[in-house]
Design a protein around this motif. Sequence first.
Motif, PDB file in Angstrom:
ATOM      1  N   PRO A  84      53.373  15.811  66.370  1.00 33.65           N
ATOM      2  CA  PRO A  84      54.073  15.442  65.135  1.00 33.65           C
ATOM      3  C   PRO A  84      55.578  15.747  65.152  1.00 33.65           C
ATOM      4  CG  PRO A  84      51.980  16.438  64.599  1.00 33.65           C
ATOM      5  CD  PRO A  84      52.175  16.615  66.089  1.00 33.65           C
ATOM      6  N   SER A  85      56.010  16.716  65.969  1.00 31.43           N
ATOM      7  CA  SER A  85      57.441  17.035  66.029  1.00 31.43           C
ATOM      8  C   SER A  85      58.196  16.117  66.991  1.00 31.43           C
ATOM      9  CB  SER A  85      57.644  18.498  66.446  1.00 31.43           C
ATOM     10  OG  SER A  85      57.332  18.652  67.819  1.00 31.43           O
ATOM     11  N   GLY A  86      57.454  15.255  67.715  1.00 29.83           N
ATOM     12  CA  GLY A  86      58.087  14.340  68.653  1.00 29.83           C
ATOM     13  C   GLY A  86      58.074  14.815  70.098  1.00 29.83           C
ATOM     14  N   GLY A  99      31.787  25.991  80.990  1.00 23.36           N
ATOM     15  CA  GLY A  99      32.814  25.301  81.780  1.00 23.36           C
ATOM     16  C   GLY A  99      34.179  25.503  81.138  1.00 23.36           C
ATOM     17  N   TYR A 100      34.643  24.459  80.453  1.00 18.25           N
ATOM     18  CA  TYR A 100      35.875  24.573  79.684  1.00 18.25           C
ATOM     19  C   TYR A 100      35.876  23.482  78.623  1.00 18.25           C
ATOM     20  CZ  TYR A 100      37.837  20.717  82.515  1.00 18.25           C
ATOM     21  OH  TYR A 100      38.057  19.512  83.148  1.00 18.25           O
ATOM     22  N   CYS A 101      36.813  23.586  77.701  1.00 14.28           N
ATOM     23  CA  CYS A 101      37.004  22.506  76.747  1.00 14.28           C
ATOM     24  C   CYS A 101      38.481  22.155  76.721  1.00 14.28           C
ATOM     25  CB  CYS A 101      36.468  22.860  75.359  1.00 14.28           C
ATOM     26  SG  CYS A 101      37.348  24.184  74.506  1.00 14.28           S
ATOM     27  N   TRP A 102      38.740  20.901  76.401  1.00 14.43           N
ATOM     28  CA  TRP A 102      40.102  20.388  76.304  1.00 14.43           C
ATOM     29  C   TRP A 102      40.573  20.430  74.868  1.00 14.43           C
ATOM     30  CZ3 TRP A 102      43.340  19.776  79.995  1.00 14.43           C
ATOM     31  CH2 TRP A 102      42.978  19.280  81.230  1.00 14.43           C
ATOM     32  N   THR A 103      41.771  20.920  74.677  1.00 13.40           N
ATOM     33  CA  THR A 103      42.404  20.836  73.378  1.00 13.40           C
ATOM     34  C   THR A 103      43.881  20.539  73.602  1.00 13.40           C
ATOM     35  OG1 THR A 103      42.659  21.912  71.209  1.00 13.40           O
ATOM     36  CG2 THR A 103      42.868  23.327  73.166  1.00 13.40           C
ATOM     37  N   ARG A 104      44.558  20.193  72.544  1.00 16.50           N
ATOM     38  CA  ARG A 104      45.991  19.939  72.630  1.00 16.50           C
ATOM     39  C   ARG A 104      46.725  20.982  71.805  1.00 16.50           C
ATOM     40  NH1 ARG A 104      47.195  13.598  71.519  1.00 16.50           N
ATOM     41  NH2 ARG A 104      48.479  14.586  69.937  1.00 16.50           N
ATOM     42  N   SER A 105      47.966  21.219  72.169  1.00  8.85           N
ATOM     43  CA  SER A 105      48.759  22.233  71.477  1.00  8.85           C
ATOM     44  C   SER A 105      48.953  21.902  69.999  1.00  8.85           C
ATOM     45  CB  SER A 105      50.115  22.407  72.161  1.00  8.85           C
ATOM     46  OG  SER A 105      50.780  21.155  72.260  1.00  8.85           O
ATOM     47  N   ASP A 106      48.815  20.634  69.605  1.00  8.43           N
ATOM     48  CA  ASP A 106      49.007  20.253  68.206  1.00  8.43           C
ATOM     49  C   ASP A 106      47.698  20.017  67.458  1.00  8.43           C
ATOM     50  OD1 ASP A 106      48.615  17.932  69.807  1.00  8.43           O
ATOM     51  OD2 ASP A 106      49.551  16.662  68.297  1.00  8.43           O
TER      52      ASP A 106
END
Length: 124
Positions: A84-86, A99-106
């Motif tokens: 959202p900040s560009g 295992g792992y999971c995927w996430t995004r910083s936003d």
Amino acid sequence: MPAKADIFDRLSGSFGVPDLPEESCAENPAFSHFTADRSRVTFSWVRPVVSYTGAMITSYGGTVVATAPDSITMRRDNETRRDPSGALVLWIMRATPEGYCWTRSDWPPDECLPTVRCGSEANS
């Protein structure tokens, strides 16, 4: 006594997406590999998968930008999505017991797309 595996060891290997048959352990697992200096990661598949751009790919890479005891944050090569900040989005591989999971910083902290470790690696 062997040393406990670090986050790079824990997140290397073959993984499948339980909710995507075309990317499951049985059909087409993803293989994650970090460079010796741990600055880069490559994900690859035997058969092509659909990228977020719509292109069919068999691999992509990324640059490691941060680590924590239970996660690795990376910027995907040629990333075009923005938060959202560009700013270009950062992807976080968060270790899980499976295992792992995927996430995004936003994304909200509880939004994380699961993967599972495949094959005999799952018990190691």
